[in-house]
Each structure stands twice: as C-alpha cells, then as structure tokens.
Design a protein around this motif. Structure first.
Motif, PDB file in Angstrom:
ATOM      1  N   THR A  20       6.816   0.153  10.955  1.00  8.01           N
ATOM      2  CA  THR A  20       7.001   0.517   9.556  1.00  8.01           C
ATOM      3  C   THR A  20       5.881  -0.105   8.748  1.00  8.01           C
ATOM      4  OG1 THR A  20       9.409   0.708   9.693  1.00  8.01           O
ATOM      5  CG2 THR A  20       8.475   0.336   7.511  1.00  8.01           C
ATOM      6  N   VAL A  21       5.158   0.727   8.011  1.00 11.80           N
ATOM      7  CA  VAL A  21       4.076   0.279   7.149  1.00 11.80           C
ATOM      8  C   VAL A  21       4.468   0.571   5.706  1.00 11.80           C
ATOM      9  CG1 VAL A  21       1.667   0.630   6.469  1.00 11.80           C
ATOM     10  CG2 VAL A  21       2.283   0.600   8.892  1.00 11.80           C
ATOM     11  N   ALA A  22       4.431  -0.447   4.858  1.00 14.88           N
ATOM     12  CA  ALA A  22       4.705  -0.269   3.438  1.00 14.88           C
ATOM     13  C   ALA A  22       3.395  -0.063   2.692  1.00 14.88           C
ATOM     14  CB  ALA A  22       5.442  -1.482   2.882  1.00 14.88           C
ATOM     15  N   VAL A  23       3.445   0.754   1.648  1.00 16.71           N
ATOM     16  CA  VAL A  23       2.280   1.017   0.806  1.00 16.71           C
ATOM     17  C   VAL A  23       2.676   0.699  -0.632  1.00 16.71           C
ATOM     18  CG1 VAL A  23       0.570   2.707   0.055  1.00 16.71           C
ATOM     19  CG2 VAL A  23       1.527   2.849   2.369  1.00 16.71           C
ATOM     20  N   MET A  24       1.908  -0.174  -1.274  1.00 14.31           N
ATOM     21  CA  MET A  24       2.199  -0.577  -2.642  1.00 14.31           C
ATOM     22  C   MET A  24       0.945  -0.462  -3.499  1.00 14.31           C
ATOM     23  SD  MET A  24       4.705  -3.885  -2.073  1.00 14.31           S
ATOM     24  CE  MET A  24       5.391  -3.721  -3.722  1.00 14.31           C
ATOM     25  N   GLY A  25       1.142  -0.334  -4.799  1.00 20.84           N
ATOM     26  CA  GLY A  25       0.035  -0.241  -5.740  1.00 20.84           C
ATOM     27  C   GLY A  25       0.555   0.180  -7.095  1.00 20.84           C
ATOM     28  N   ARG A  26      -0.334   0.221  -8.060  1.00 19.74           N
ATOM     29  CA  ARG A  26       0.054   0.653  -9.402  1.00 19.74           C
ATOM     30  C   ARG A  26       0.473   2.124  -9.385  1.00 19.74           C
ATOM     31  NH1 ARG A  26      -1.754  -2.878 -13.417  1.00 19.74           N
ATOM     32  NH2 ARG A  26      -3.492  -4.261 -12.836  1.00 19.74           N
ATOM     33  N   SER A  27       1.190   2.546 -10.415  1.00 21.20           N
ATOM     34  CA  SER A  27       1.495   3.959 -10.583  1.00 21.20           C
ATOM     35  C   SER A  27       0.177   4.731 -10.711  1.00 21.20           C
ATOM     36  CB  SER A  27       2.341   4.178 -11.845  1.00 21.20           C
ATOM     37  OG  SER A  27       3.592   3.537 -11.725  1.00 21.20           O
ATOM     38  N   GLY A  28       0.090   5.841  -9.994  1.00 25.18           N
ATOM     39  CA  GLY A  28      -1.122   6.647 -10.045  1.00 25.18           C
ATOM     40  C   GLY A  28      -2.215   6.205  -9.101  1.00 25.18           C
ATOM     41  N   ALA A  29      -1.922   5.245  -8.202  1.00 25.54           N
ATOM     42  CA  ALA A  29      -2.960   4.754  -7.285  1.00 25.54           C
ATOM     43  C   ALA A  29      -3.220   5.701  -6.130  1.00 25.54           C
ATOM     44  CB  ALA A  29      -2.568   3.381  -6.741  1.00 25.54           C
ATOM     45  N   GLY A  30      -2.323   6.675  -5.914  1.00 24.09           N
ATOM     46  CA  GLY A  30      -2.510   7.627  -4.817  1.00 24.09           C
ATOM     47  C   GLY A  30      -1.455   7.525  -3.738  1.00 24.09           C
ATOM     48  N   VAL A 156      14.651   3.443  -5.933  1.00 25.65           N
ATOM     49  CA  VAL A 156      14.288   3.162  -7.313  1.00 25.65           C
ATOM     50  C   VAL A 156      15.332   3.657  -8.309  1.00 25.65           C
ATOM     51  CG1 VAL A 156      12.958   5.287  -7.732  1.00 25.65           C
ATOM     52  CG2 VAL A 156      12.331   3.165  -8.911  1.00 25.65           C
ATOM     53  N   ALA A 157      16.082   4.714  -7.983  1.00 19.07           N
ATOM     54  CA  ALA A 157      17.049   5.265  -8.928  1.00 19.07           C
ATOM     55  C   ALA A 157      18.432   4.634  -8.802  1.00 19.07           C
ATOM     56  CB  ALA A 157      17.157   6.782  -8.733  1.00 19.07           C
ATOM     57  N   ALA A 181       6.431   3.692   4.182  1.00 17.77           N
ATOM     58  CA  ALA A 181       7.313   3.505   3.029  1.00 17.77           C
ATOM     59  C   ALA A 181       6.511   3.130   1.789  1.00 17.77           C
ATOM     60  CB  ALA A 181       8.346   2.413   3.323  1.00 17.77           C
ATOM     61  N   VAL A 182       6.555   3.989   0.778  1.00 17.26           N
ATOM     62  CA  VAL A 182       5.956   3.685  -0.516  1.00 17.26           C
ATOM     63  C   VAL A 182       7.007   3.015  -1.384  1.00 17.26           C
ATOM     64  CG1 VAL A 182       5.235   4.747  -2.690  1.00 17.26           C
ATOM     65  CG2 VAL A 182       4.128   5.400  -0.557  1.00 17.26           C
ATOM     66  N   THR A 183       6.650   1.895  -2.005  1.00 14.12           N
ATOM     67  CA  THR A 183       7.605   1.177  -2.845  1.00 14.12           C
ATOM     68  C   THR A 183       6.866   0.418  -3.930  1.00 14.12           C
ATOM     69  OG1 THR A 183       9.355  -0.501  -2.865  1.00 14.12           O
ATOM     70  CG2 THR A 183       7.584  -0.799  -1.276  1.00 14.12           C
ATOM     71  N   HIS A 184       7.580   0.109  -5.026  1.00 16.84           N
ATOM     72  CA  HIS A 184       7.056  -0.776  -6.073  1.00 16.84           C
ATOM     73  C   HIS A 184       7.662  -2.168  -5.956  1.00 16.84           C
ATOM     74  CE1 HIS A 184       4.497   1.684  -8.584  1.00 16.84           C
ATOM     75  NE2 HIS A 184       5.395   2.658  -8.615  1.00 16.84           N
ATOM     76  N   ASP A 185       8.575  -2.343  -5.016  1.00 17.80           N
ATOM     77  CA  ASP A 185       9.353  -3.575  -4.915  1.00 17.80           C
ATOM     78  C   ASP A 185       8.938  -4.368  -3.684  1.00 17.80           C
ATOM     79  OD1 ASP A 185      11.289  -5.567  -4.789  1.00 17.80           O
ATOM     80  OD2 ASP A 185      12.894  -4.253  -5.467  1.00 17.80           O
ATOM     81  N   LYS A 224       0.107  -9.416  -8.680  1.00 13.03           N
ATOM     82  CA  LYS A 224       1.233  -8.998  -9.514  1.00 13.03           C
ATOM     83  C   LYS A 224       2.364  -8.454  -8.656  1.00 13.03           C
ATOM     84  CE  LYS A 224      -0.587 -10.134 -13.414  1.00 13.03           C
ATOM     85  NZ  LYS A 224      -0.080 -11.375 -14.082  1.00 13.03           N
ATOM     86  N   ILE A 225       2.028  -7.700  -7.622  1.00  9.09           N
ATOM     87  CA  ILE A 225       3.039  -7.175  -6.708  1.00  9.09           C
ATOM     88  C   ILE A 225       3.796  -8.322  -6.050  1.00  9.09           C
ATOM     89  CG2 ILE A 225       3.302  -6.052  -4.452  1.00  9.09           C
ATOM     90  CD1 ILE A 225       1.127  -4.062  -5.374  1.00  9.09           C
ATOM     91  N   ALA A 226       3.068  -9.366  -5.675  1.00 10.18           N
ATOM     92  CA  ALA A 226       3.672 -10.508  -4.992  1.00 10.18           C
ATOM     93  C   ALA A 226       4.391 -11.453  -5.945  1.00 10.18           C
ATOM     94  CB  ALA A 226       2.601 -11.278  -4.225  1.00 10.18           C
ATOM     95  N   GLY A 227       4.274 -11.216  -7.249  1.00 16.12           N
ATOM     96  CA  GLY A 227       4.896 -12.111  -8.214  1.00 16.12           C
ATOM     97  C   GLY A 227       4.164 -13.429  -8.357  1.00 16.12           C
TER      98      GLY A 227
END
Length: 334
Positions: A20-30, A156-157, A181-185, A224-227
């Motif tokens: 499982t590979v997670a992908v994170m980034g700002r909104s609109g990063a692709g 997210v919802a 898995a794309v996530t903001h968390d 920022k993602i890592a807090g």
C-alpha cells in the motif's frame, strides 16, 4: 504523464504486489489525476502504465478500458446503486464477470460480514448511514477481486468516530491487496500504508517509508502534512542557526548533518515541544486556538501551549522560546 493546464503530472510510481502506497500533497497537486490515470478515466499524454507485466496504457496507441483493467476506485462518496440492495451492490462485480447469481450473492453476504455489516444484505442504500454505505462500497470493490485498489480520500466525508472505524476495517481488509491511497490525513497514511509519496505540482518531492517521511520532511508541504514546524537555516558549530535562533539535536544523524558548517539544513520539530520562558527572544504575532490548546505564532517560531499559558499573552508581547535537543531533527534543505 498527464498535461494539465497549470502543470504536468509526471510520476514514476512502482508499487509492489500487496503493498500500500499513500500519496499526499496540497489540493490541486495532481493526486486525483494520478488515480484517474491508473483507473483509466484519464488518458496519458506520454508514458506507460503496466500491471503484473501487462501494459494497460502506452501513449498514444494503447489504452485499456476501465472495466477491463482489474482496478477499482473507491472515492469520497460510496456511489452505490440506489435501486439495489446492499447484497446486490456487493455482488455486482462478480455478476458482471459472469459468476452465477447465487454464488455472487453468497460471496456478497460474506463480504458484507467481513466489513462489519452482517445481516444487512436486504437493505438499500437509503436505509444505511454514510459509514455503512462506505462499508458496502468496500465490500463491492473487494468482492470483484481486483488486482489493484485505488482509494481517493474515502474517509473525508465521514465523522471522526466513523472514519476511525472504517480506517481500522480497511487496514484489515486491504492487507495483501495492492493499493494506492490518496489522503489528506497523515493518520490514514500511517495506519494504512507501507510507503508515502509527497506530491507537489505534479512531481514527487519526497518518498519513503511512511514514518521516515513524516519524521524528516524535506519540504514545507511535507512538514505541514506531518504536523511539524520547519525552518530553513544552516549548520554552525555542530548545531543549526537561523538569524538569532540556534538549535541543537540529540539525534545522531542530525548531528552528522550539522558537522559541516554552512550547510543548508532545515530544523524540524513539533510546536508542542517549543517551551516559553527561556531561550531566544521573540515577538508574538498572533494567537490561534486549537483543539488541544493555543498556537503562539511569533517572528521566530511557533509554540503550541495550554490555554492557561497563553491567557496573559497578546500580539506584540515579547516571549522567550526554546526547544530541547531531543525534540529537534535536522534535515538537508531541499
């Protein structure tokens, strides 16, 4: 590669079977563009997508239809068929593949039980809560026996309690299933993924084991993602300096980086580890309440303190800040 109006999404992604590979980034990063390309919903402008040695897409001549890829996409909304029962929703994939109806329905009931919904097969989506609908969506996806599962922020919802329950269920049910898995968390990434990719404007800026990336972010976005707080400075006399702020680290790898005077380094630490009362002089810019306390934003660094500590402070006040060396890491500045 996919060309977007603002930039090009160009990612070299290699996921091992069962990983499982997670992908994170700002909104609109692709991030969603990446998933849409893998799912066959967005054509490539250049490059290749292959699965288990089979070429799915090779721009511009080869393109495999979404239903023929062995890939399922779970998004923020469950998107169940409203006129079908939970059982028929979960059985949809196997039935579409030619599995006899009785066998597909039996397998659907088994999957509904596995995702925590035993005995709900006759209920329609309108009779289910948002969390229950998302569980049915997971059952429907996995009952189809996909070769790859794509997650586009499926939690997210949901409210925090339900999201935690679904996250735990996903961790169990996706074990051994190849997943992107794309996530903001960051909690999702740490709970679900083996590796983490940080995506910025269509490019991977950092990749590695989840905890390594979250503990040693090399860009502001990753921090920022890592807090974490991240301040760029340079090595000096075995420590790190930026203006009047000097920090030291008890971490061996960080000390090794700081051994080269003048080397560009980022100091990373948690705002909750910044102490008031001693250390470098700073001026308070503003105060920001958080669920756990108050962020004291200064012209030097950010400290997160208890409401009691923050109560007497106002913008313009002078404070003194310090961070213990065992709470600081140095990372090569990107």
């Amino acid at each position: 590669m996919v060309r977007r109006r603002e930039f090009v999404v160009d990612i070299d992604l290699d996921v091992a079977p069962g990983e499982t590979v997670a992908v994170m980034g700002r909104s609109g990063a692709g991030k969603s563009t990446l998933l849409d390309a893998l799912a066959g919903l967005t054509p490539l402008d250049d490059g290749v997508i292959s699965l288990d040695g089979r070429v799915l897409d090779r721009a511009p001549r080869v393109r495999t239809a979404p239903m023929q890829r062995g890939v399922v996409l779970l998004g923020q909304q469950a998107r169940l068929f409203p006129h079908l029962s939970a059982r028929e929703n979960a059985a949809f994939g196997p039935r579409a593949a030619g599995v006899p109806a009785s066998v597909a329905r039996s397998a659907a009931d088994e999957w509904l039980a596995r995702v925590g919904l035993p005995g709900t097969g006759d209920r329609r989506p309108a009779q289910l809560s948002g969390g229950e609908q998302q569980r049915v969506a997971v059952a429907r996806a996995l009952a189809a026996q996909p070769r790859v599962v794509l997650l586009d922020e499926p939690l997210v919802a949901l409210d925090a309690v339900t999201a935690s329950e679904i996250r735990s269920m996903l961790r169990e049910r996706l074990a051994g299933v190849t997943t992107v898995a794309v996530t903001h968390d960051a909690v999702d990434a740490a709970a679900l993924a083996d590796r983490l990719l940080i995506l910025e404007r269509g490019r991977v800026t950092q990749a590695g084991p989840v905890r390594d990336v979250l503990s040693s972010p090399v860009t502001e976005v990753a921090a920022k993602i890592a807090g974490l707080e991240r301040i760029v400075g340079e090595a000096s006399d075995g420590g790190w300096v930026c203006g009047r702020l000097r920090l030291e680290s008890a971490d061996a790898a960080s000390r090794a980086l700081a051994a080269e005077d003048g080397r560009a380094l980022s100091a990373v630490f948690r705002a909750v580890d910044v102490r008031l009362g001693q250390g470098v002089r700073a001026t308070v810019s503003y105060l920001e309440p958080t669920p756990a306390g108050v962020r004291v934003v200064t012209d030097v660094a950010v400290a997160e303190v208890s409401p009691g500590e923050a109560a007497p402070l106002r913008a313009g006040d002078v404070v003194h800040l310090s961070v213990s060396p065992d709470r600081v890491r140095f990372v090569a500045a990107s």
